[in-house]
Design a protein around this motif. Sequence first.
Motif, PDB file in Angstrom:
ATOM      1  N   ASP A  12     -20.816 -14.342 -10.003  1.00  0.00           N
ATOM      2  CA  ASP A  12     -19.826 -13.600 -10.696  1.00  0.00           C
ATOM      3  C   ASP A  12     -20.155 -12.859 -11.906  1.00  0.00           C
ATOM      4  O   ASP A  12     -20.621 -13.632 -12.914  1.00  0.00           O
ATOM      5  CB  ASP A  12     -18.435 -14.514 -10.739  1.00  0.00           C
ATOM      6  CG  ASP A  12     -17.995 -14.807  -9.386  1.00  0.00           C
ATOM      7  OD1 ASP A  12     -17.436 -14.149  -8.555  1.00  0.00           O
ATOM      8  OD2 ASP A  12     -18.387 -15.929  -8.979  1.00  0.00           O
ATOM      9  N   LYS A  16     -22.942  -6.520  -9.089  1.00  0.00           N
ATOM     10  CA  LYS A  16     -22.977  -6.167  -7.853  1.00  0.00           C
ATOM     11  C   LYS A  16     -22.136  -4.883  -7.359  1.00  0.00           C
ATOM     12  O   LYS A  16     -22.693  -4.122  -6.947  1.00  0.00           O
ATOM     13  CB  LYS A  16     -22.581  -7.268  -6.981  1.00  0.00           C
ATOM     14  CG  LYS A  16     -23.488  -8.443  -6.507  1.00  0.00           C
ATOM     15  CD  LYS A  16     -22.753  -9.259  -5.636  1.00  0.00           C
ATOM     16  CE  LYS A  16     -21.589  -9.989  -6.072  1.00  0.00           C
ATOM     17  NZ  LYS A  16     -20.202  -9.258  -5.637  1.00  0.00           N
ATOM     18  N   GLU A  39     -17.226  -8.771   1.990  1.00  0.00           N
ATOM     19  CA  GLU A  39     -16.637 -10.070   2.233  1.00  0.00           C
ATOM     20  C   GLU A  39     -16.388 -10.848   0.853  1.00  0.00           C
ATOM     21  O   GLU A  39     -17.061 -10.903   0.198  1.00  0.00           O
ATOM     22  CB  GLU A  39     -17.585 -10.814   3.229  1.00  0.00           C
ATOM     23  CG  GLU A  39     -17.836 -10.078   4.498  1.00  0.00           C
ATOM     24  CD  GLU A  39     -18.732 -11.045   5.501  1.00  0.00           C
ATOM     25  OE1 GLU A  39     -19.032 -12.005   4.963  1.00  0.00           O
ATOM     26  OE2 GLU A  39     -19.062 -10.343   6.397  1.00  0.00           O
ATOM     27  N   ARG A  50      -8.580 -12.532   2.262  1.00  0.00           N
ATOM     28  CA  ARG A  50      -8.997 -12.383   1.017  1.00  0.00           C
ATOM     29  C   ARG A  50      -7.958 -12.904   0.121  1.00  0.00           C
ATOM     30  O   ARG A  50      -8.342 -13.670  -1.000  1.00  0.00           O
ATOM     31  CB  ARG A  50      -9.494 -10.982   0.590  1.00  0.00           C
ATOM     32  CG  ARG A  50      -9.942 -10.870  -0.690  1.00  0.00           C
ATOM     33  CD  ARG A  50     -10.441  -9.452  -1.116  1.00  0.00           C
ATOM     34  NE  ARG A  50     -10.789  -9.466  -2.637  1.00  0.00           N
ATOM     35  CZ  ARG A  50     -12.141  -9.669  -3.222  1.00  0.00           C
ATOM     36  NH1 ARG A  50     -13.045  -9.699  -2.283  1.00  0.00           N
ATOM     37  NH2 ARG A  50     -12.294  -9.400  -4.463  1.00  0.00           N
ATOM     38  N   TYR A  69     -13.312 -18.036   4.808  1.00  0.00           N
ATOM     39  CA  TYR A  69     -14.380 -17.164   4.867  1.00  0.00           C
ATOM     40  C   TYR A  69     -15.129 -16.638   6.055  1.00  0.00           C
ATOM     41  O   TYR A  69     -15.610 -15.374   6.342  1.00  0.00           O
ATOM     42  CB  TYR A  69     -15.528 -17.554   3.579  1.00  0.00           C
ATOM     43  CG  TYR A  69     -15.275 -17.421   2.256  1.00  0.00           C
ATOM     44  CD1 TYR A  69     -15.209 -16.302   1.426  1.00  0.00           C
ATOM     45  CD2 TYR A  69     -14.833 -18.581   1.378  1.00  0.00           C
ATOM     46  CE1 TYR A  69     -14.790 -16.046   0.257  1.00  0.00           C
ATOM     47  CE2 TYR A  69     -14.711 -18.403  -0.073  1.00  0.00           C
ATOM     48  CZ  TYR A  69     -14.255 -17.156  -0.264  1.00  0.00           C
ATOM     49  OH  TYR A  69     -13.923 -17.064  -1.755  1.00  0.00           O
ATOM     50  N   ARG A  73     -15.194 -13.159   8.079  1.00  0.00           N
ATOM     51  CA  ARG A  73     -16.758 -12.533   8.386  1.00  0.00           C
ATOM     52  C   ARG A  73     -16.688 -12.236   9.815  1.00  0.00           C
ATOM     53  O   ARG A  73     -17.482 -11.149  10.277  1.00  0.00           O
ATOM     54  CB  ARG A  73     -17.832 -13.681   8.060  1.00  0.00           C
ATOM     55  CG  ARG A  73     -19.297 -13.444   8.316  1.00  0.00           C
ATOM     56  CD  ARG A  73     -20.023 -14.264   7.301  1.00  0.00           C
ATOM     57  NE  ARG A  73     -19.811 -14.114   6.215  1.00  0.00           N
ATOM     58  CZ  ARG A  73     -19.708 -15.264   5.137  1.00  0.00           C
ATOM     59  NH1 ARG A  73     -19.867 -16.419   5.710  1.00  0.00           N
ATOM     60  NH2 ARG A  73     -19.443 -15.031   3.942  1.00  0.00           N
ATOM     61  N   ARG A  95     -21.797  -8.963  -0.512  1.00  0.00           N
ATOM     62  CA  ARG A  95     -21.697 -10.312   0.104  1.00  0.00           C
ATOM     63  C   ARG A  95     -21.694 -10.551   1.467  1.00  0.00           C
ATOM     64  O   ARG A  95     -21.140  -9.694   2.324  1.00  0.00           O
ATOM     65  CB  ARG A  95     -20.484 -11.180  -0.509  1.00  0.00           C
ATOM     66  CG  ARG A  95     -20.121 -11.278  -2.135  1.00  0.00           C
ATOM     67  CD  ARG A  95     -19.332 -12.248  -2.662  1.00  0.00           C
ATOM     68  NE  ARG A  95     -19.210 -12.251  -3.999  1.00  0.00           N
ATOM     69  CZ  ARG A  95     -19.896 -12.941  -4.779  1.00  0.00           C
ATOM     70  NH1 ARG A  95     -21.067 -13.835  -4.076  1.00  0.00           N
ATOM     71  NH2 ARG A  95     -19.658 -13.081  -6.120  1.00  0.00           N
ATOM     72  N   SER A  99     -23.633 -15.970   0.212  1.00  0.00           N
ATOM     73  CA  SER A  99     -22.556 -16.207  -0.455  1.00  0.00           C
ATOM     74  C   SER A  99     -21.654 -17.667   0.099  1.00  0.00           C
ATOM     75  O   SER A  99     -21.557 -18.722  -0.715  1.00  0.00           O
ATOM     76  CB  SER A  99     -21.252 -15.164  -0.393  1.00  0.00           C
ATOM     77  OG  SER A  99     -21.627 -14.174  -1.420  1.00  0.00           O
ATOM     78  N   SER A 100     -21.721 -17.898   1.224  1.00  0.00           N
ATOM     79  CA  SER A 100     -21.155 -18.813   1.975  1.00  0.00           C
ATOM     80  C   SER A 100     -21.866 -20.201   1.716  1.00  0.00           C
ATOM     81  O   SER A 100     -21.457 -21.293   1.318  1.00  0.00           O
ATOM     82  CB  SER A 100     -20.683 -18.934   3.255  1.00  0.00           C
ATOM     83  OG  SER A 100     -19.537 -18.335   3.496  1.00  0.00           O
ATOM     84  N   TYR A 103     -21.708 -20.778  -2.500  1.00  0.00           N
ATOM     85  CA  TYR A 103     -20.526 -21.151  -2.902  1.00  0.00           C
ATOM     86  C   TYR A 103     -19.956 -22.198  -2.119  1.00  0.00           C
ATOM     87  O   TYR A 103     -19.457 -23.229  -3.121  1.00  0.00           O
ATOM     88  CB  TYR A 103     -19.379 -20.064  -3.086  1.00  0.00           C
ATOM     89  CG  TYR A 103     -19.758 -19.089  -3.909  1.00  0.00           C
ATOM     90  CD1 TYR A 103     -20.611 -17.979  -3.768  1.00  0.00           C
ATOM     91  CD2 TYR A 103     -18.926 -18.907  -5.310  1.00  0.00           C
ATOM     92  CE1 TYR A 103     -20.983 -17.137  -4.795  1.00  0.00           C
ATOM     93  CE2 TYR A 103     -19.163 -17.734  -6.181  1.00  0.00           C
ATOM     94  CZ  TYR A 103     -20.394 -17.147  -5.852  1.00  0.00           C
ATOM     95  OH  TYR A 103     -20.370 -16.069  -7.116  1.00  0.00           O
ATOM     96  N   GLN A 104     -19.908 -22.331  -0.892  1.00  0.00           N
ATOM     97  CA  GLN A 104     -19.313 -23.362  -0.310  1.00  0.00           C
ATOM     98  C   GLN A 104     -20.233 -24.518  -0.085  1.00  0.00           C
ATOM     99  O   GLN A 104     -20.064 -25.751  -0.140  1.00  0.00           O
ATOM    100  CB  GLN A 104     -18.682 -23.028   0.893  1.00  0.00           C
ATOM    101  CG  GLN A 104     -17.118 -22.223   0.955  1.00  0.00           C
ATOM    102  CD  GLN A 104     -17.342 -20.954   0.298  1.00  0.00           C
ATOM    103  OE1 GLN A 104     -18.241 -20.067   0.483  1.00  0.00           O
ATOM    104  NE2 GLN A 104     -16.492 -20.873  -0.820  1.00  0.00           N
ATOM    105  N   LEU A 154     -12.390 -18.854  -7.259  1.00  0.00           N
ATOM    106  CA  LEU A 154     -13.986 -19.220  -7.526  1.00  0.00           C
ATOM    107  C   LEU A 154     -14.465 -18.680  -8.779  1.00  0.00           C
ATOM    108  O   LEU A 154     -15.137 -19.849  -9.676  1.00  0.00           O
ATOM    109  CB  LEU A 154     -14.964 -18.372  -6.401  1.00  0.00           C
ATOM    110  CG  LEU A 154     -14.717 -18.928  -4.970  1.00  0.00           C
ATOM    111  CD1 LEU A 154     -15.294 -20.200  -4.815  1.00  0.00           C
ATOM    112  CD2 LEU A 154     -13.452 -18.750  -4.513  1.00  0.00           C
ATOM    113  N   GLU A 155     -13.761 -17.934  -9.309  1.00  0.00           N
ATOM    114  CA  GLU A 155     -14.372 -17.554 -10.844  1.00  0.00           C
ATOM    115  C   GLU A 155     -14.011 -18.454 -11.787  1.00  0.00           C
ATOM    116  O   GLU A 155     -14.644 -18.773 -12.671  1.00  0.00           O
ATOM    117  CB  GLU A 155     -13.634 -16.264 -11.345  1.00  0.00           C
ATOM    118  CG  GLU A 155     -14.406 -14.992 -10.692  1.00  0.00           C
ATOM    119  CD  GLU A 155     -13.602 -13.775 -10.877  1.00  0.00           C
ATOM    120  OE1 GLU A 155     -14.155 -12.541 -10.363  1.00  0.00           O
ATOM    121  OE2 GLU A 155     -12.579 -13.667 -11.187  1.00  0.00           O
TER     122      GLU A 155
END
Length: 208
Positions: A12, A16, A39, A50, A69, A73, A95, A99-100, A103-104, A154-155
């Motif tokens: 973040d 991008k 995404e 989202r 997510y 997708r 993304r 990303s998954s 992040y996950q 997430l941010e």
Amino acid sequence: MTGLFITLEGGDGSGKSTQLALLVQWLEDSGCVVVVSREPGGTELGVELRNIVLHRRGEMAPRAEALIYAADRAHNIATKVRPALARGEIVVQDRYIDSSVAYQGAGRVLGGDEVRDVSVWATEGLTPDLTILLDLDEVTGKARLGERTAFDRLEAEETDFHARVRAAYLHLAAEEPQRFLVIDAREPVDLIAEIIQQRVQTLLPSAP
Ligand code: TYD
């Protein structure tokens, strides 16, 4: 005829969205047909997902988050991206699976391989032709976001989370150097755009 699938990744605050817009403009100016996606949220269904995954208040189990997510997708790839690629168009997407995994898999500590397996199933194994990683350390990323007033789920995560995300991205890029183009996101906007254009140019069908 198969098109070209280009994804942009990064933490973040890595810039991008700016680079995606510049790349799309450059491709269109070069006469290419471009489909832009993102995404989460590249489709109508995706916009609803989202909203849930980024803004829903209250508890959300990490595996539930990962599956939302993945659901976004699956729908985006099946209904928007694959049809565009089949028409021979260029899809530029903000993304994707990486990303998954970052992040996950790393951020939420669910495990990168398992998280990737879910998305590979969801997308029937669609791999990007090129993935541009805008690499930025988590402290600078957070500082760039600092000018905003609201943060999504997430941010809002702590700096350690974003450090894990960054490390996972760099690990992914090192594993697949031919798919990834890694760029230092602290470089000037114009220079980054030029580096991206040079690489994408090599993937475009050459003029007759
Ligand atoms: P993004 O659309 O890039 O938001 P912004 O433009 O505001 O940075 O991504 C939204 C958030 O979703 C971002 O923090 C990263 C996160 N995310 C995941 O955690 N997993 C995923 O699979 C995807 C695609 C995004």
